[in-house]
Design a protein around this motif. Structure first.
Motif, PDB file in Angstrom:
ATOM      1  N   THR B  76       0.643  -1.183  -0.251  1.00  0.00           N
ATOM      2  CA  THR B  76       0.025  -0.081  -0.078  1.00  0.00           C
ATOM      3  C   THR B  76       0.807   1.205   0.079  1.00  0.00           C
ATOM      4  OG1 THR B  76      -0.420  -0.725   1.985  1.00  0.00           O
ATOM      5  CG2 THR B  76      -2.427   0.047   0.866  1.00  0.00           C
ATOM      6  N   LEU B 124       0.596  -2.652  18.219  1.00  0.00           N
ATOM      7  CA  LEU B 124       0.437  -1.491  16.992  1.00  0.00           C
ATOM      8  C   LEU B 124       1.368  -1.876  15.847  1.00  0.00           C
ATOM      9  CD1 LEU B 124       0.179   1.685  18.676  1.00  0.00           C
ATOM     10  CD2 LEU B 124      -1.542   0.525  17.519  1.00  0.00           C
ATOM     11  N   ARG B 126       2.477  -4.852  15.167  1.00  0.00           N
ATOM     12  CA  ARG B 126       1.990  -5.949  14.467  1.00  0.00           C
ATOM     13  C   ARG B 126       0.555  -5.683  13.522  1.00  0.00           C
ATOM     14  NH1 ARG B 126       4.283 -10.465  17.574  1.00  0.00           N
ATOM     15  NH2 ARG B 126       3.569 -10.401  19.834  1.00  0.00           N
ATOM     16  N   ARG B 129       1.557  -3.584  10.480  1.00  0.00           N
ATOM     17  CA  ARG B 129       2.415  -4.670   9.547  1.00  0.00           C
ATOM     18  C   ARG B 129       1.246  -5.194   8.600  1.00  0.00           C
ATOM     19  NH1 ARG B 129       5.876  -9.581  10.748  1.00  0.00           N
ATOM     20  NH2 ARG B 129       6.155  -9.810   8.437  1.00  0.00           N
ATOM     21  N   GLY B 130       0.112  -5.493   9.127  1.00  0.00           N
ATOM     22  CA  GLY B 130      -0.806  -6.220   8.416  1.00  0.00           C
ATOM     23  C   GLY B 130      -1.276  -5.484   7.250  1.00  0.00           C
ATOM     24  N   GLN B 131      -1.154  -4.200   7.218  1.00  0.00           N
ATOM     25  CA  GLN B 131      -1.679  -3.385   6.390  1.00  0.00           C
ATOM     26  C   GLN B 131      -0.788  -3.099   5.272  1.00  0.00           C
ATOM     27  OE1 GLN B 131      -4.357  -0.085   7.672  1.00  0.00           O
ATOM     28  NE2 GLN B 131      -2.907   0.329   9.285  1.00  0.00           N
ATOM     29  N   ARG B 132       0.431  -3.636   5.436  1.00  0.00           N
ATOM     30  CA  ARG B 132       1.427  -3.881   4.379  1.00  0.00           C
ATOM     31  C   ARG B 132       1.827  -2.347   3.987  1.00  0.00           C
ATOM     32  NH1 ARG B 132      -0.855  -8.447   5.709  1.00  0.00           N
ATOM     33  NH2 ARG B 132      -0.264 -10.178   4.373  1.00  0.00           N
ATOM     34  N   GLU B 185       9.744  -8.589  14.803  1.00  0.00           N
ATOM     35  CA  GLU B 185       8.622  -7.942  13.871  1.00  0.00           C
ATOM     36  C   GLU B 185       9.100  -7.108  13.079  1.00  0.00           C
ATOM     37  OE1 GLU B 185       4.479  -8.630  13.401  1.00  0.00           O
ATOM     38  OE2 GLU B 185       5.808  -9.252  15.098  1.00  0.00           O
ATOM     39  N   GLU B 188      11.150  -8.993  10.451  1.00  0.00           N
ATOM     40  CA  GLU B 188      10.558  -9.799   9.304  1.00  0.00           C
ATOM     41  C   GLU B 188      10.063  -8.742   8.248  1.00  0.00           C
ATOM     42  OE1 GLU B 188       7.580 -12.376  10.688  1.00  0.00           O
ATOM     43  OE2 GLU B 188       8.611 -12.647  12.383  1.00  0.00           O
TER      44      GLU B 188
END
Lengths: 383, 383
Positions: B76, B124, B126, B129-132, B185, B188
């Motif tokens: 994104t 947060l 984590r 990160r999910g949102q790329r 985190e 990665e």
DNA sequence: TTGAAAGCGCTACCAG
DNA sequence: CTGGTAGCGCTTTCAA
């Protein structure tokens, strides 16, 4: 390739992130079930399977892909926040409130800074809209949309007209009707299911959190009158600054209610900044401030600038001349003497905005944040 | 339903938003071409077609769907910013810089507030990160990750170990190794192509923007020594606050360089807040401040609190006792007397962070933001 | 309760 | 330069 079960799964693996597909395989269920177990609303998954899935997800350290969810669902769990300037304590306090409430609701906040430009604000809203946020919060825009010189008295009428005109072709509208275009943009968004909340901007057909500037100023005036002050000066910003206008109106009304009238000669228009306050005070001191007992500046930063100017001119604030401000910013208690002001719970305003957005019904709602007078040493009681 | 050309297009239409599909149809080209014309990098589209597409897009008021692009592209166009507290001028200034630079680069900023909790910060990251996002910026965390009491001297070693341990099962790590988990985190994320930038946090294997606290304090000390001061007191925060530690170290070194030594009795540890400064000053005044000519508080807010306390104790700041701070926050010039401080261009730090993120090479880079001494009336020259 | 499969809107690869 | 078409990762009918 259309019927080859031995899917070339490596793709996902190669990219590094674990997908729902992987989790499903690991748990030995279909990806549909995995989806339901992990994010499904209904609990129609056998408990055993559900836990298998959860275990697999944990083991693989799976993270859902919000964008994918967004495209599948049609909206993102985000709230788009537009502020004038993050570094301004006024906005950052609001932002803090919004962020806090949003996080509590499991939403992430995307923030954009509009500067002071309505044009930029419009662009931002257009862009943000593209992100399909759940709610859009517009904070601040301290400057009125309705330019004082061109707008009819009733803002609402203008809005309505502009709103219905804009949707057709937003970009055909010249730079002049930025406001109309903005309203149109927001209405379309709202019609598509989005929630719009404005903070401290009225007259627009959206949920709104207003600050009780008028009432606060009114009470401040009465309090000062009660403390024995009679001869006032007011430092105000341009007519186009709504906040300033409201505060002056409230203050004047408050004085009137106390039987005091304000001499126009002592209502000085200046910039809505520290420098503006300084300048106004300098001028006042120059032409002789003997007739004035106290000055009310429509914002604390102006008031603080004014205090310095008075001091520079040989007048001791709080002794030779009293000073009161508005906002109760942090440094109000750090200056000497501590500044009398009106506390505005901006953070709450931000939270309230989210509350409106989240719990709101279909009809535009409005809440008002109340303000509180805080008397300090800059306005000692006269007896 | 597999070969029925009369596609049930209404779906998109019904939902309200115009898709690339619609634009392509309107322009009479394939959606592939439309995509290329609108967002393709290479300009391999016949100009005529390109303009047809653009016209169609304009006519239909098309807006790309970032999430869809994200899922298709794999990332994104956003930068995730984690701050301690938006309402804190320290962070909001950094945030302003980051936002400004990000917008200039066409990226939107999503902001999250970690409070002062490392645990929350981890969560947060984590989530974010999910949102790329394209980049993650961690600002602040004024508190050290390496707890002074438990961490070995070499922070890097710890990080390395923790980093390789964490990936396996991040959530198994107890509350104790939050820092290790965080590093894991982020590593990665970085390995997957993301950019990580820290602002004002060192010792981590990521791009970093540091503030020259040590140097600034050093120069301040020399400037004050040059102004004739000899007997100093220092108000500092807890050992665990890195910023405070660095400033004290720099200041002490600066004094030493000027041949002045600091009497331990006058190094007072207190809270890193206005209240802390007030308290320290109160105590100092109480036990007699005659031996002290000047106090250096490690932050302006502390210094300002201290000034008020001195005044309350009957000492006039700038006359009976000089005061200097650090940060050069806005109100430094609003207090009386104006406060001597060290200017920290936080906004630039934010912009610099984005510059690192965007232009950065593969190896962790680091830039230092320099600070500047600003002498004011709170520390008049002694002769 | 479950799995298959049809999308969501867009990108990118692959033939033409 | 262009169109067809596989995905991207996930949700959500639709049958079973």
């Amino acid at each position: 390739m259309d019927e080859a079960p031995p899917a070339p799964v490596p793709a996902a693996d190669a990219r590094g992130s674990v997908t729902l597909h992987d989790v499903a395989r690991e748990a030995g269920v279909s990806i549909a079930t995995a989806s339901r177990a992990l994010n499904g609303s209904a609990r129609n998954v056998r408990t055993e399977n559900a836990s298998r899935v959860r275990a697999a997800a944990a083991k693989l350290d799976y993270r859902p892909h919000p964008s994918a969810q967004a495209v599948a669902r049609g909206s993102t769990p985000t709230v788009a926040l537009v502020v004038g300037d993050v570094a301004d304590p006024y906005f950052s306090a609001i932002a803090a409130g919004v962020t806090q409430a949003a996080e509590a609701a499991g939403l992430v906040v995307t923030m954009a800074v509009a500067g002071r430009s309505p044009q930029r604000e419009l662009e931002l809203v257009r862009t943000l809209r593209g992100q399909r946020p759940r709610v859009i919060v517009l904070a601040g825009t301290r400057i009125d949309g309705t330019t004082a010189s061109t707008a009819p008295k009733d803002g609402r009428a203008v809005d309505g007209a502009a709103a219905s005109a804009a949707p057709g072709d937003g970009r055909a509208v010249g730079g002049t009707d930025t406001r109309g275009a903005l309203v149109g943009e927001l209405e379309e968004y709202q019609a598509a299911g989005g929630r719009v909340v404005m903070v401290s901007q009225r007259d627009l057909p959206f949920d709104t959190v207003t600050i009780d500037n008028t009432g606060g100023a009114h009470r401040l005036a009465r309090a000062l009158a009660g403390a024995g002050y009679r001869r006032f000066a007011v430092f105000r910003a341009s007519e186009s600054v709504r906040t300033s206008r409201d505060r002056v109106a409230g203050f004047t009304a408050g004085l009137r209610a106390a039987g005091i009238s304000l001499d126009d000669r002592f209502v000085i228009e200046t910039e809505f900044t520290r420098g503006g306050g300084y300048e106004a005070a300098r001028k006042l001191a120059e032409r002789g401030a003997d007739e004035v007992e106290i000055v009310f500046a429509v914002s604390d930063v102006m008031a603080i600038g004014a205090m310095t100017a008075f001091r520079d001119a040989g007048l001791v604030p709080g002794e030779d001349i009293a000073v009161a401000g508005f906002d109760d910013i942090d440094s109000a208690i750090d200056v000497t003497p501590a500044l009398t002001s009106v506390a505005v719970p901006l953070r709450e305003a931000g939270q309230e905005a989210m509350r409106l957005a989240l719990g709101g019904g279909p009809a535009p709602d409005a809440v008002q944040i109340s303000t509180r007078v805080v008397l300090r040493e800059s306005t000692p009681a006269r007896r």
